[in-house]
Design a protein around this motif. Sequence first.
Motif, mmCIF file in Angstrom:
data_model
loop_
_atom_site.group_PDB
_atom_site.id
_atom_site.type_symbol
_atom_site.label_atom_id
_atom_site.label_comp_id
_atom_site.label_asym_id
_atom_site.label_seq_id
_atom_site.Cartn_x
_atom_site.Cartn_y
_atom_site.Cartn_z
ATOM 1 N N ALA A 102 0.834 -1.204 0.000
ATOM 2 C CA ALA A 102 0.000 0.000 0.000
ATOM 3 C C ALA A 102 0.869 1.254 0.000
ATOM 4 N N SER A 147 -5.989 -8.615 -1.774
ATOM 5 C CA SER A 147 -5.500 -7.251 -1.589
ATOM 6 C C SER A 147 -4.370 -6.933 -2.564
ATOM 7 N N LEU A 162 -3.887 -3.963 -5.350
ATOM 8 C CA LEU A 162 -2.738 -3.065 -5.335
ATOM 9 C C LEU A 162 -1.914 -3.184 -6.615
#
Length: 400
Positions: free
Chosen positions: A345, A363, A367
């Motif tokens: 992130a 996730s 990303l």
Amino acid sequence: MAAHDYPLIYLEAKMKSAELFAGCGGLALGLSHAGFKHSYLVEFNKEAVSTVLHNKHKGVAHIRDWPMHLQDVRDIDWRSLGALDLVSGGPPCQPFGIGGKKLGQNDQRDMWPEAIRAIRETKPRFFLFENVRNIAGPRFRPYLDWIIAHLARPDIAREASESHDEHRVRLLGSGSAEDYSVIWQLVNAADFGAAQIRHRVLIFGVRKDQGVYPSPMPATHSRDKLLWDQYVSGIYWDRHGLKKRYTATMQQDQVRVDRLRYLGVEPAGLPWVTLRDALKGLGEPNGQRNHVLQPGAKIYPGHTGSLLDLPAKALKAGDHGVPGGENMMVRDDGSVRYFTTREAARLVGLPDDYEFPGAWSVSMRQLGNAVPSELGAVSGQWLKQQIGSPKSVASMRRVA
């Protein structure tokens, strides 16, 4: 002094924008930092929308104000949004990526016609689109040329029986004035402050009535400035409390370093942001707030990880090859491990209070598909500089 004699202070009005294919919000966050107010964000992927809504409900800065929608762009009547300053987005890149079947415009996931329809129906003052650099390569360059020609004249729609090349010829030979001035530019996100080497194609468009022809966006960061800080002044190592060292890439950079030393002139601008810079203060995985160790990383041919003293390699969405792709770092002792979600992130420019509620693989896919927010911010500011920021009468105030 009478009240009516007070000097006027013009407060910059927020520019109204809408974004297609918003994903987990990298580009949208960058544009928010650049001063745009999103009136509509749309994404088709449920996990990405859930991530954004999770952070909206948490009250994360900027995200808390986003009107995020889980929707297919093909179902949207863009005329209902009213006047917009900006339309932005990154149409799905899978049809044009290095991996996969490379079907381009023949892939059902190709959404460029929908991006163009959004411009046709909203007629914003300007637009910003991004995609993988492969779309500018020999295989897909004719399609990119069609995209540029159609964005310039979005009202001249392609007929069902017409090929893209035939339509492009008709667009260019139509004799009608262009509605938009359009340019495209190949960029490396690291040249604009992102901590990853991510090559993208940016498409800028400005409506003709604005009286501005957009120019290419100049880089704000450079590898030469990083090399200067590392091997000429040494301030890079001082900043990290380390003794001067030679990175694994020093051999290939030796000629550039020697040239910098010979010239003796510090390069202008800012240095590339390295992986070490981006992760400073985070520490090793502690199991908190997405900073969770993901086991199993290993080196083998074609899969070597990112060095700490350079920007990271581009994050991969993990749809092809090994899970996680190149999403791992090489630590100072030579060992490797996967990036945690929190670390990834940071490489996208998302704040530490921005959380990913899903599994690591889910996730990382979000990303890996995200536009670094730093690139979005610089692009947004560049567009505003090109055209000038409007001043709102409603936002004027007087000061004594």
